[in-house]
Design a protein around this motif. Structure first.
Motif, PDB file in Angstrom:
ATOM      1  N   GLN A 199       8.636 -82.975 -64.480  1.00  0.00           N
ATOM      2  CA  GLN A 199       9.306 -83.025 -63.097  1.00  0.00           C
ATOM      3  C   GLN A 199      10.121 -81.770 -62.741  1.00  0.00           C
ATOM      4  O   GLN A 199      10.172 -81.607 -61.491  1.00  0.00           O
ATOM      5  CB  GLN A 199      10.476 -84.180 -63.141  1.00  0.00           C
ATOM      6  N   ASP A 200      10.482 -80.997 -63.652  1.00  0.00           N
ATOM      7  CA  ASP A 200      11.298 -79.670 -63.405  1.00  0.00           C
ATOM      8  C   ASP A 200      10.350 -78.664 -62.889  1.00  0.00           C
ATOM      9  O   ASP A 200      10.636 -77.999 -61.848  1.00  0.00           O
ATOM     10  CB  ASP A 200      11.845 -79.303 -64.354  1.00  0.00           C
ATOM     11  N   ASN A 201       9.171 -78.546 -63.401  1.00  0.00           N
ATOM     12  CA  ASN A 201       8.382 -77.414 -63.216  1.00  0.00           C
ATOM     13  C   ASN A 201       7.027 -77.787 -62.189  1.00  0.00           C
ATOM     14  O   ASN A 201       6.047 -76.991 -62.268  1.00  0.00           O
ATOM     15  CB  ASN A 201       7.821 -76.761 -64.126  1.00  0.00           C
ATOM     16  N   ALA A 202       7.214 -79.027 -61.631  1.00  0.00           N
ATOM     17  CA  ALA A 202       6.072 -79.559 -60.795  1.00  0.00           C
ATOM     18  C   ALA A 202       5.783 -78.754 -59.591  1.00  0.00           C
ATOM     19  O   ALA A 202       4.442 -78.393 -59.541  1.00  0.00           O
ATOM     20  CB  ALA A 202       6.387 -81.052 -60.338  1.00  0.00           C
ATOM     21  N   ALA A 203       6.561 -78.138 -59.080  1.00  0.00           N
ATOM     22  CA  ALA A 203       6.362 -77.372 -57.800  1.00  0.00           C
ATOM     23  C   ALA A 203       5.899 -76.020 -58.305  1.00  0.00           C
ATOM     24  O   ALA A 203       5.312 -75.207 -57.553  1.00  0.00           O
ATOM     25  CB  ALA A 203       7.644 -76.966 -57.111  1.00  0.00           C
ATOM     26  N   ASP A 204       6.198 -75.436 -59.632  1.00  0.00           N
ATOM     27  CA  ASP A 204       5.584 -74.039 -60.011  1.00  0.00           C
ATOM     28  C   ASP A 204       3.901 -74.051 -60.087  1.00  0.00           C
ATOM     29  O   ASP A 204       3.624 -73.102 -59.762  1.00  0.00           O
ATOM     30  CB  ASP A 204       6.338 -73.895 -61.400  1.00  0.00           C
ATOM     31  N   PHE A 205       3.510 -75.256 -60.333  1.00  0.00           N
ATOM     32  CA  PHE A 205       2.018 -75.245 -60.413  1.00  0.00           C
ATOM     33  C   PHE A 205       1.047 -75.810 -59.070  1.00  0.00           C
ATOM     34  O   PHE A 205      -0.002 -75.708 -58.958  1.00  0.00           O
ATOM     35  CB  PHE A 205       1.543 -76.231 -61.711  1.00  0.00           C
ATOM     36  N   ALA A 206       1.894 -76.317 -58.365  1.00  0.00           N
ATOM     37  CA  ALA A 206       1.280 -77.036 -57.083  1.00  0.00           C
ATOM     38  C   ALA A 206       0.232 -76.202 -56.330  1.00  0.00           C
ATOM     39  O   ALA A 206       0.926 -75.163 -55.937  1.00  0.00           O
ATOM     40  CB  ALA A 206       2.381 -77.704 -56.252  1.00  0.00           C
ATOM     41  N   ILE A 207      -0.754 -76.183 -55.844  1.00  0.00           N
ATOM     42  CA  ILE A 207      -1.365 -75.383 -54.920  1.00  0.00           C
ATOM     43  C   ILE A 207      -1.417 -75.936 -53.554  1.00  0.00           C
ATOM     44  O   ILE A 207      -1.733 -77.185 -53.300  1.00  0.00           O
ATOM     45  CB  ILE A 207      -3.081 -75.326 -55.534  1.00  0.00           C
ATOM     46  N   SER A 208      -1.138 -75.202 -52.680  1.00  0.00           N
ATOM     47  CA  SER A 208      -0.768 -75.561 -51.359  1.00  0.00           C
ATOM     48  C   SER A 208      -1.997 -75.070 -50.269  1.00  0.00           C
ATOM     49  O   SER A 208      -1.898 -75.751 -49.369  1.00  0.00           O
ATOM     50  CB  SER A 208       0.453 -75.096 -50.798  1.00  0.00           C
ATOM     51  N   MET A 209      -2.619 -73.966 -50.792  1.00  0.00           N
ATOM     52  CA  MET A 209      -3.762 -73.630 -50.028  1.00  0.00           C
ATOM     53  C   MET A 209      -4.921 -73.030 -50.559  1.00  0.00           C
ATOM     54  O   MET A 209      -4.370 -72.444 -51.694  1.00  0.00           O
ATOM     55  CB  MET A 209      -3.217 -72.914 -48.625  1.00  0.00           C
ATOM     56  N   LEU A 210      -6.248 -73.261 -50.272  1.00  0.00           N
ATOM     57  CA  LEU A 210      -7.468 -72.430 -50.705  1.00  0.00           C
ATOM     58  C   LEU A 210      -8.029 -71.857 -49.599  1.00  0.00           C
ATOM     59  O   LEU A 210      -8.238 -72.470 -48.470  1.00  0.00           O
ATOM     60  CB  LEU A 210      -8.274 -73.636 -51.601  1.00  0.00           C
ATOM     61  N   LYS A 211      -8.751 -70.642 -49.968  1.00  0.00           N
ATOM     62  CA  LYS A 211      -9.404 -69.974 -48.700  1.00  0.00           C
ATOM     63  C   LYS A 211     -10.658 -69.253 -49.537  1.00  0.00           C
ATOM     64  O   LYS A 211     -10.234 -68.531 -50.606  1.00  0.00           O
ATOM     65  CB  LYS A 211      -8.683 -68.894 -47.950  1.00  0.00           C
ATOM     66  N   PHE A 212     -11.753 -69.410 -49.045  1.00  0.00           N
ATOM     67  CA  PHE A 212     -13.000 -68.462 -49.578  1.00  0.00           C
ATOM     68  C   PHE A 212     -13.251 -67.364 -48.536  1.00  0.00           C
ATOM     69  O   PHE A 212     -12.920 -67.172 -47.721  1.00  0.00           O
ATOM     70  CB  PHE A 212     -14.058 -69.589 -49.377  1.00  0.00           C
ATOM     71  N   PHE A 213     -13.610 -66.379 -49.422  1.00  0.00           N
ATOM     72  CA  PHE A 213     -13.930 -64.895 -48.873  1.00  0.00           C
ATOM     73  C   PHE A 213     -15.356 -65.092 -48.545  1.00  0.00           C
ATOM     74  O   PHE A 213     -16.324 -64.985 -49.145  1.00  0.00           O
ATOM     75  CB  PHE A 213     -13.994 -63.874 -49.800  1.00  0.00           C
ATOM     76  N   ASP A 214     -15.575 -65.538 -47.201  1.00  0.00           N
ATOM     77  CA  ASP A 214     -17.110 -65.621 -46.748  1.00  0.00           C
ATOM     78  C   ASP A 214     -17.876 -64.457 -46.916  1.00  0.00           C
ATOM     79  O   ASP A 214     -19.096 -64.695 -47.009  1.00  0.00           O
ATOM     80  CB  ASP A 214     -17.077 -66.204 -45.281  1.00  0.00           C
ATOM     81  N   LYS A 215     -17.290 -63.222 -46.426  1.00  0.00           N
ATOM     82  CA  LYS A 215     -18.043 -62.230 -46.493  1.00  0.00           C
ATOM     83  C   LYS A 215     -18.413 -61.826 -47.918  1.00  0.00           C
ATOM     84  O   LYS A 215     -19.602 -61.118 -48.266  1.00  0.00           O
ATOM     85  CB  LYS A 215     -17.302 -61.082 -45.753  1.00  0.00           C
TER      86      LYS A 215
END
Length: 591
Positions: A199-215
């Motif tokens: 519970q203490d370090n839950a926010a340290d690992f959470a992924i908020s966004m993903l993006k591909f480099f299409d080029k």
């Protein structure tokens, strides 16, 4: 403020050439790039109580999707009509964090460990549609161990889908077969931690966004590049670069410090990376040459070149978007402070959508800001600056104090019912008021009290005023119209002849009797036509002689025989004129 609620997303629509803004209250508005509102509609009724959480678009750019906290996905067209509603929560209230469109499918995430898919939308249009399972998750050994909060889809072959969860794990899926490809878990939270430490370090690992480099994805298919082609961001401000083909972490760096989470966006050319944190700070990074090739087994720790850093909002950044117009790049940022700001690539803000005055994109804000800074530095006199600041403080106190006094006298009920004057705060209203105030005044006509004008009939003088210079004269007499001599046949229908019992319509005159030939037939028609016409006329006259003799002998006693043997042509007319009045009346009625 652009809206009265927190902004969920602000995106630039390339086809419509407008900015689309969605707030938490469900209001959808469209703006031009100069800050003029063009359209607005809402998805919530008076009885609906839910928050809009995300915005998505279809693959053809003809529809868009909004997800709410009630677990419903609403499919819209750009005229403000809801085409279809999908129940992602199966009757329960779930929070949808992201919606993406695949080929004939809609994928939603945010509240579960699995991907929620809606298939064959055209077949069930107008009827409630329930989600189905993702094919790769039928075997529960693959997939996530925690809730999926974000995902990204590539636009080039092979099409891959990356999903990120709150424990820092990234899974790669094949969108065609929906099968699991590989897992990226080098920065995943250790499940062996105790419950309190989790519970203490839950926010340290959470992924908020993903993006591909299409080029880079398009080039790596042929060259088998080992560089980074996927970027993720999330807990404690970290940004990480991955290679989805090898499943390795290429680089990581902390873009923002002293923050719990960040969001990001990359441009279509994969040249810029923009990150925003909960304090309203936006940073722009140059990643065109960053992590094109990976080193042997080492993770890059260095930061890419930082181009600019600016703060245009007072609260957390909720969405960042790049837009390009006239070969110039702009940044669109939205925040929880209910505002959307358009800035250039250097962080200079053009304005906030919803402000009274519009802006012009042709202005070079960097040169304008440099000139203002030089003008401020030229004020070297401390006394002048002190007096200037003191005067500004006095002016601000004089302006604010009446407003504070007025606000203190307003009761709580009046404060709830008080509304802002939208007419004065919109650009259309301000422009209209300026035109009204600057318009040339029109002088209305007034009464003339001069003695000459009032007594002009007695004095004989010409009256004054607007029509005093006009001459008046008697109109000329109108000559009598000459009456044409023509035969008036309406005397039969006059009232003085109403007593006549046998009022008959006058016999029409035959045109052939008075018509004279204006040309010589022998000079126009050939001889064989004239001979043929004379022969036919002779045969006709010889054929009507015998019925005429019979009619004369019988007289006017047998009317039925006259109707059966009545001739036509000129001989009939001559016979009618010689007959009696009774015969004429019967012939007229029979005709």
């Amino acid at each position: 403020m652009t809206h009265d609620r927190s902004i969920v997303a602000a995106r630039y629509l390339l086809k419509q050439k407008q900015v689309m803004v969605v707030c938490q209250g469900g209001d959808v508005s469209f703006w031009s790039l100069e800050g003029q509102k063009t359209k607005r509609f809402s998805e919530q009724n008076a009885t609906d109580i839910f928050d809009t959480t995300c915005l998505g678009f279809d693959e053809f750019g003809e529809k868009f999707y909004t997800g709410g906290s009630d677990g419903k996905i609403r499919i819209w067209n750009y005229n403000g009509r809801i085409l279809q509603m999908l129940d992602a929560g199966r009757g329960t209230a779930v929070e949808i964090t992201q919606i993406d469109a695949l080929k004939r499918r809609i994928v939603a995430v945010g509240w579960s460990k699995y991907l929620t898919v809606f298939r064959d939308l055209q077949q069930v249009e107008g009827r409630p549609n329930l989600p189905t399972e993702w094919n790769g998750e039928k075997e529960k050994t693959e997939g996530h161990d925690d809730d999926i909060v974000c995902m990204a889809v590539t636009a080039y072959f092979p099409q891959l889908l990356a999903s990120g969860s709150t424990d820092g794990e990234i899974c790669i899926w094949n969108t065609s077969s929906e099968l699991f490809v590989r897992r990226l878990d080098q920065r995943k939270r250790n499940p062996n931690y105790s419950q309190s430490k989790l519970q203490d370090n839950a926010a340290d690992f959470a992924i908020s966004m993903l993006k591909f480099f299409d080029k880079r994805m398009a080039s790596s298919v042929n060259t088998h590049s080992t560089g980074a082609n996927l970027v993720s961001c999330g807990g404690i401000g970290f940004v990480r670069f991955w290679n989805v083909h090898t499943g390795k972490l290429i680089a990581e760096f902390q873009a923002h410090t002293d923050v719990s989470s960040i969001i990001m966006e990359i441009d279509v050319h994969n040249k810029y990376l923009a990150t925003g944190d909960v304090n309203g700070v936006v940073k722009l990074w140059d990643i065109e040459q960053y992590c094109l090739q990976s080193e042997s087994g080492t993770i890059e720790k260095s930061l890419p070149p930082l181009l600019t850093e600016f703060t245009s909002h007072s609260d957390s950044i909720t969405c960042i978007d790049f837009l390009e117009k006239d070969e110039r790049m702009f940044i669109l940022t939205s925040s929880s402070d209910c505002s959307v700001v358009l800035s250039d690539i250097h962080g200079n803000a053009y304005g906030t959508f919803g402000q009274p005055n519009q802006w012009h994109l042709d202005m070079n804000l960097s040169k304008l800001n440099d000139g203002n800074s030089e003008a401020r530095l030229s004020k070297s006199d401390d006394r002048f600056t002190d007096d200037y600041s003191q005067q500004n403080e006095e002016d601000s106190h004089t302006i604010i104090s009446p407003d504070l006094d007025a606000m203190s006298s307003i009761t709580d009920e009046e404060m709830l019912t008080r509304r802002s004057n939208v007419w004065e705060s919109t650009s259309i209203g301000v422009t209209y008021q300026e035109k009204r105030t600057n318009r040339r005044q029109r002088n209305q006509p007034s009464l003339i009290t001069k003695k000459d004008y009032l007594l002009w009939e007695k004095t004989g003088l010409a009256p004054g005023g607007a029509y005093g210079a006009l001459d008046t004269y008697e109109p000329p007499p109108i000559p009598d119209q000459k009456k044409n001599n023509y035969h008036d046949t309406t005397y039969i229908w006059q009232p003085n002849n109403a007593g006549d019992g046998n009022r008959r319509r006058p016999l029409p005159t035959m045109i052939g009797e008075n018509l004279k030939s204006a040309f010589d037939e022998r000079s126009i028609f050939p001889k064989y036509i004239l001979d043929y016409e004379a022969k036919q006329k002779q045969l006709f006259e010889s054929g009507v002689q015998q019925p005429t003799i019979n009619l004369v002998s019988t007289g006017g006693n047998n009317a039925n025989s006259q109707q059966l043997a009545r001739p036509t042509g000129d001989a009939v007319v001559k016979f009618k004129r010689q007959s009696s009045s009774s015969t004429l009346l019967s012939d007229t009625k029979a005709q």
